[in-house]
Design an enzyme around this catalytic site. Structure first.
Site, mmCIF file in Angstrom:
data_model
loop_
_atom_site.group_PDB
_atom_site.id
_atom_site.type_symbol
_atom_site.label_atom_id
_atom_site.label_comp_id
_atom_site.label_asym_id
_atom_site.label_seq_id
_atom_site.Cartn_x
_atom_site.Cartn_y
_atom_site.Cartn_z
ATOM 1 N N SER A 157 -0.998 -6.239 93.395
ATOM 2 C CA SER A 157 -1.148 -7.033 94.626
ATOM 3 C C SER A 157 0.042 -7.974 94.819
ATOM 4 O O SER A 157 0.474 -8.203 95.952
ATOM 5 C CB SER A 157 -2.474 -7.791 94.646
ATOM 6 O OG SER A 157 -2.493 -8.807 93.680
ATOM 7 N N ARG A 194 8.292 -0.115 70.138
ATOM 8 C CA ARG A 194 8.501 -0.904 71.346
ATOM 9 C C ARG A 194 9.946 -0.813 71.848
ATOM 10 O O ARG A 194 10.213 -0.704 73.042
ATOM 11 C CB ARG A 194 8.215 -2.378 71.016
ATOM 12 C CG ARG A 194 7.082 -2.957 71.787
ATOM 13 C CD ARG A 194 6.723 -4.331 71.289
ATOM 14 N NE ARG A 194 5.289 -4.402 71.097
ATOM 15 C CZ ARG A 194 4.397 -4.496 72.071
ATOM 16 N NH1 ARG A 194 4.775 -4.549 73.327
ATOM 17 N NH2 ARG A 194 3.118 -4.537 71.808
ATOM 18 N N LEU A 198 7.949 -7.415 76.121
ATOM 19 C CA LEU A 198 9.287 -6.811 76.089
ATOM 20 C C LEU A 198 10.102 -7.367 74.929
ATOM 21 O O LEU A 198 9.956 -8.531 74.556
ATOM 22 C CB LEU A 198 9.995 -7.094 77.416
ATOM 23 C CG LEU A 198 9.344 -6.419 78.626
ATOM 24 C CD1 LEU A 198 9.756 -7.110 79.917
ATOM 25 C CD2 LEU A 198 9.690 -4.937 78.667
ATOM 26 N N ASN A 256 9.216 -13.450 85.924
ATOM 27 C CA ASN A 256 7.804 -13.112 85.706
ATOM 28 C C ASN A 256 6.905 -14.132 86.398
ATOM 29 O O ASN A 256 7.312 -15.277 86.614
ATOM 30 C CB ASN A 256 7.511 -13.130 84.198
ATOM 31 C CG ASN A 256 6.087 -12.736 83.868
ATOM 32 O OD1 ASN A 256 5.535 -11.794 84.452
ATOM 33 N ND2 ASN A 256 5.462 -13.441 82.946
ATOM 34 N N HIS A 314 3.123 -15.864 85.774
ATOM 35 C CA HIS A 314 2.076 -15.999 84.751
ATOM 36 C C HIS A 314 0.949 -16.848 85.331
ATOM 37 O O HIS A 314 1.202 -17.901 85.915
ATOM 38 C CB HIS A 314 2.664 -16.671 83.506
ATOM 39 C CG HIS A 314 1.670 -16.816 82.411
ATOM 40 N ND1 HIS A 314 1.276 -15.740 81.633
ATOM 41 C CD2 HIS A 314 0.946 -17.882 81.987
ATOM 42 C CE1 HIS A 314 0.359 -16.152 80.765
ATOM 43 N NE2 HIS A 314 0.148 -17.439 80.957
ATOM 44 N N GLU A 371 -0.895 -16.888 93.760
ATOM 45 C CA GLU A 371 0.290 -16.238 93.168
ATOM 46 C C GLU A 371 1.137 -15.546 94.239
ATOM 47 O O GLU A 371 2.367 -15.595 94.180
ATOM 48 C CB GLU A 371 -0.130 -15.182 92.128
ATOM 49 C CG GLU A 371 -0.620 -15.758 90.830
ATOM 50 C CD GLU A 371 -0.947 -14.663 89.814
ATOM 51 O OE1 GLU A 371 -0.210 -13.667 89.726
ATOM 52 O OE2 GLU A 371 -1.966 -14.797 89.120
HETATM 53 C C1 GRF Z 1 -1.569 -11.496 87.974
HETATM 54 O O1 GRF Z 1 -2.532 -12.487 87.796
HETATM 55 C C2 GRF Z 1 -0.346 -11.791 87.141
HETATM 56 O O2 GRF Z 1 -0.017 -13.143 87.081
HETATM 57 C C3 GRF Z 1 -0.818 -11.318 85.793
HETATM 58 O O3 GRF Z 1 -1.510 -10.113 86.062
HETATM 59 C C4 GRF Z 1 -2.050 -10.173 87.381
HETATM 60 C C5 GRF Z 1 -1.528 -8.988 88.128
HETATM 61 O O4 GRF Z 1 -2.133 -8.818 89.364
HETATM 62 N N1 GRF Z 1 0.265 -11.186 84.854
HETATM 63 P P1 GRF Z 1 -1.550 -7.775 90.426
HETATM 64 O O5 GRF Z 1 -1.342 -6.448 89.684
HETATM 65 O O6 GRF Z 1 -0.266 -8.321 90.969
HETATM 66 O O7 GRF Z 1 -2.619 -7.643 91.450
#
Ligand code: GRF
Length: 187
Positions: A14, A66, A94, A108, A110, A175
């Site tokens: 998303s 990895r 990673l 990233n 978080h 986010e």
């Molecule tokens: C988000 O909450 C992101 O911060 C975390 O995983 C989730 C991913 O959601 N690392 P999406 O795949 O972007 O919907």
């Protein structure tokens, strides 16, 4: 000139969709060149294909180390000569094999107010700790998990009625806007 982005996902995507849409509507002066997933189970890959974006699946399950996975992931990313590589729900830790050559370009999101709650299950841990605020952080990726320099973060109050699910839902919505604003700033 438009900047180039490559987005890495593992799931719904998303955040990825919000970023692609922001590029398409001109909110971000950038193009998404490719979406890469470490699993063929990522729903976001289907969405990207339907939206005519180049996609790659590099399954981490095919690698017994990895670093070997990271080498192939790096090669895949590098072919696009992207200005920034955006991790959007990319759920693999990673190694420096991938991070070092891209440091400063790797970003990233978080779901916590870092440095609080690095790692997984951030919403449950914030509720457990009886925090008053919770949020999300966009940061540069370094070899230390969830510890790189913070670009932008945004918090919201935790409500007395919140459950893990209700909090996760509000944070995810937050986010999307936060990630776009942070990318806009670094562009
Ligand atoms: C988000 O909450 C992101 O911060 C975390 O995983 C989730 C991913 O959601 N690392 P999406 O795949 O972007 O919907």
């Amino acid at each position: 000139m438009k900047k180039k982005l490559v987005i890495l996902i593992s799931g719904t995507g998303s955040n990825m969709q919000a970023i692609v849409q922001a590029c398409q509507n001109g909110q971000l002066n950038a193009d998404v060149c490719a979406i890469i997933s470490n699993t063929d189970q990522a729903a976001g890959i289907l969405w990207a294909q339907q939206n005519n974006i180049s996609t790659h699946i590099i399954s981490h399950k095919k690698y017994n180390q990895r670093e070997l996975f990271d080498e192939d992931l790096l090669l895949c990313v590098q072919q696009y000569h992207a200005d920034f590589i955006i991790l959007a729900g990319f759920m693999r830790v990673l190694t420096p094999v991938f991070i070092a050559p891209l440091e400063g370009k790797l970003i990233n999101i978080h779901p916590s107010l870092l440095p609080k709650f690095k790692g997984l299950h951030t919403h449950a841990r914030a509720l457990e700790a009886k925090e008053h605020m919770h949020g999300a952080t966009v940061h540069f990726v370094t070899a230390d998990l969830d510890s790189g320099p913070i670009i932008m973060q945004l918090g919201i109050p935790i409500l007395p009625t919140d459950t893990v699910e209700s909090l996760a839902k509000r944070i995810l919505k937050l986010e999307h806007g936060l990630y776009i604003q942070a990318i806009q700033m670094i562009l």
